[in-house]
Motif scaffolding. Structure first.
Motif, PDB file in Angstrom:
ATOM      1  N   LYS A 111       0.877  -1.173   0.117  1.00  0.00           N
ATOM      2  CA  LYS A 111      -0.002  -0.210   0.045  1.00  0.00           C
ATOM      3  C   LYS A 111       0.715   1.233  -0.134  1.00  0.00           C
ATOM      4  N   SER A 112      -0.007   2.270  -0.181  1.00  0.00           N
ATOM      5  CA  SER A 112       0.714   3.693  -0.220  1.00  0.00           C
ATOM      6  C   SER A 112       0.583   3.963   1.433  1.00  0.00           C
ATOM      7  N   TRP A 146       7.825   7.804  -6.345  1.00  0.00           N
ATOM      8  CA  TRP A 146       6.416   8.151  -5.580  1.00  0.00           C
ATOM      9  C   TRP A 146       6.201   9.425  -5.748  1.00  0.00           C
ATOM     10  N   GLU A 167       0.505  12.329   2.301  1.00  0.00           N
ATOM     11  CA  GLU A 167       0.228  10.962   1.675  1.00  0.00           C
ATOM     12  C   GLU A 167       1.523  10.651   0.834  1.00  0.00           C
ATOM     13  N   LYS A 169       2.410   8.243  -2.351  1.00  0.00           N
ATOM     14  CA  LYS A 169       1.766   7.308  -3.291  1.00  0.00           C
ATOM     15  C   LYS A 169       2.496   6.452  -3.902  1.00  0.00           C
ATOM     16  N   GLU A 210      -2.188   3.443   4.052  1.00  0.00           N
ATOM     17  CA  GLU A 210      -3.216   4.246   3.584  1.00  0.00           C
ATOM     18  C   GLU A 210      -4.401   3.218   3.289  1.00  0.00           C
ATOM     19  N   SER A 273      -9.487  10.478   4.295  1.00  0.00           N
ATOM     20  CA  SER A 273      -8.464   9.627   3.733  1.00  0.00           C
ATOM     21  C   SER A 273      -7.545   9.280   4.729  1.00  0.00           C
TER      22      SER A 273
END
Length: 361
Positions: A111-112, A146, A167, A169, A210, A273
């Motif tokens: 996952k991120s 990323w 975040e 990602k 995340e 989120s």
């Protein structure tokens, strides 16, 4: 080498065949399709590694059979004897690669991640150090391809951050960064220090996987959502627009606050989120009490006596205290280019511990 159980390998190949057939048939609903696609993505490299392992084992077995056959041609036996060391090495490498793939997987590894950095003890210098850490991770993320997006930030009075949440990602972000959670300590002479004395400051880092919609469901009735004007220097927008969002999850008491975007809608989406990531991490933690204790011990309070890593600027030294690794390449680490070496060492140590726990070391 510890033998790998053939029944387990056969079960993995059989499951791979079933998942492949189900997806090819197109009979899965949308949720099942997502889950099965992920499972197939995880199984593909394992099945490929099993094929390499079996081929290496068969090759070595054939060589040994030829050597042990009294009636075989002497030249062929000599040739086989020469080939045996290389075949043994190939099998050992295939065995090790497959062994690592068979270790228990953290479902969140691909996952991120949500990256949280907070200044600890040390006042302004701690905030500056928090900013340095954020830039280190941002540079490393850029090298990995990323994407980094700031969710919320609170700047220090002379620079850096009292707190920054972002975040990160990309695929496999959490697997790479999850061991960064903890207290990071810096030793250096601040620019404002006139006597040249070395100061020690600290910042805490937390890395959360995340969450996606299929991972966690949030009931609207469990939420208290407040809107307010954005805080800090920001001109007319700050004074006139109630775009900042604070979301409180009533059952857990978790609160998130986001004000980075001018749009209330965008801030709300980011807040949700972040909330889902915190709830997902709490759910994972609840399922593993050992992990909960470990995370608490790692992150700590930000006190300079607690640390997982020390960055010593006068000596250009970085020391990770968990694995007793020291690099005299501080500048490269802070630039993100040498951070990979530390992260890989931490992962190797983790894998060794898992192998020992599984009785496969």
């Amino acid at each position: 080498m510890t033998p790998l159980p053939p029944e387990r390998l056969a079960a993995i190949v059989a499951r791979h065949d079933i998942v492949t057939a189900t997806l090819s048939a197109g009979s899965a609903d949308s949720d099942s399709f997502v889950q099965l696609s992920r499972e197939l993505s995880d199984l593909d490299p394992v099945v490929a590694a099993i094929a390499v392992y079996k081929a290496a084992a068969d090759n070595l077995a054939g060589i040994e059979a030829l050597i042990d056959e009294p009636g075989s041609d002497p030249e062929m036996r000599a040739f086989a004897a020469d080939e045996k060391p290389e075949a043994e090495k190939a099998l050992e490498e295939a065995h090790r690669a497959l062994q690592l793939m068979l270790l228990p997987k953290d479902a969140a590894d691909e996952k991120s991640a949500i990256l949280e950095i907070r200044a600890g003890t040390g006042g302004d210098e701690a905030a500056l150090f928090a900013g340095d850490l954020f830039r280190m991770y941002a540079k490393y993320a850029e090298l990995k391809g990323w994407k980094v997006e700031v969710i919320s930030e609170s700047e220090g009075t002379v620079g850096g951050y009292r707190e920054v949440v972002a975040e990160v990602k990309g695929r496999g972000v959490f697997a790479k960064l999850k061991f960064e959670s903890g207290a990071h300590r810096v030793q250096r002479v601040p620019e404002t220090e006139t006597q040249g004395r070395i100061h020690t400051s600290a910042a805490t880092v937390a890395v959360l996987p995340e969450a996606e919609d299929v991972d966690i469901t949030v009931n609207d009735a469990d939420l208290k959502i407040d809107t307010m004007r954005a805080q800090g220097a920001g001109g007319q927008h700050v004074n006139k627009t109630e775009s900042a969002i604070r979301v409180t999850h009533l059952p857990t008491g978790i609160v998130v606050f986001v004000q980075e975007e001018r749009s209330q809608h965008k801030n709300r989406a980011r807040a949700m989120s972040l909330l889902k990531a915190k709830l997902y991490d709490a759910e994972r933690t609840a399922k593993d009490s050992a992990r909960a204790a470990d995370r608490k011990a790692q992150v700590g309070s930000g006190d300079r006596s607690e640390r997982i890593r020390t960055y010593n600027f006068p000596q250009a030294r970085v020391t990770d205290h968990r694995i007793n690794l020291t690099l005299y390449r501080l500048e490269e680490v802070m630039a993100g280019t040498a951070l990979e070496e530390i992260l890989d060492a931490l992962m190797s140590e983790h894998q060794a511990e898992l192998l020992a726990a599984e009785g496969m070391s």
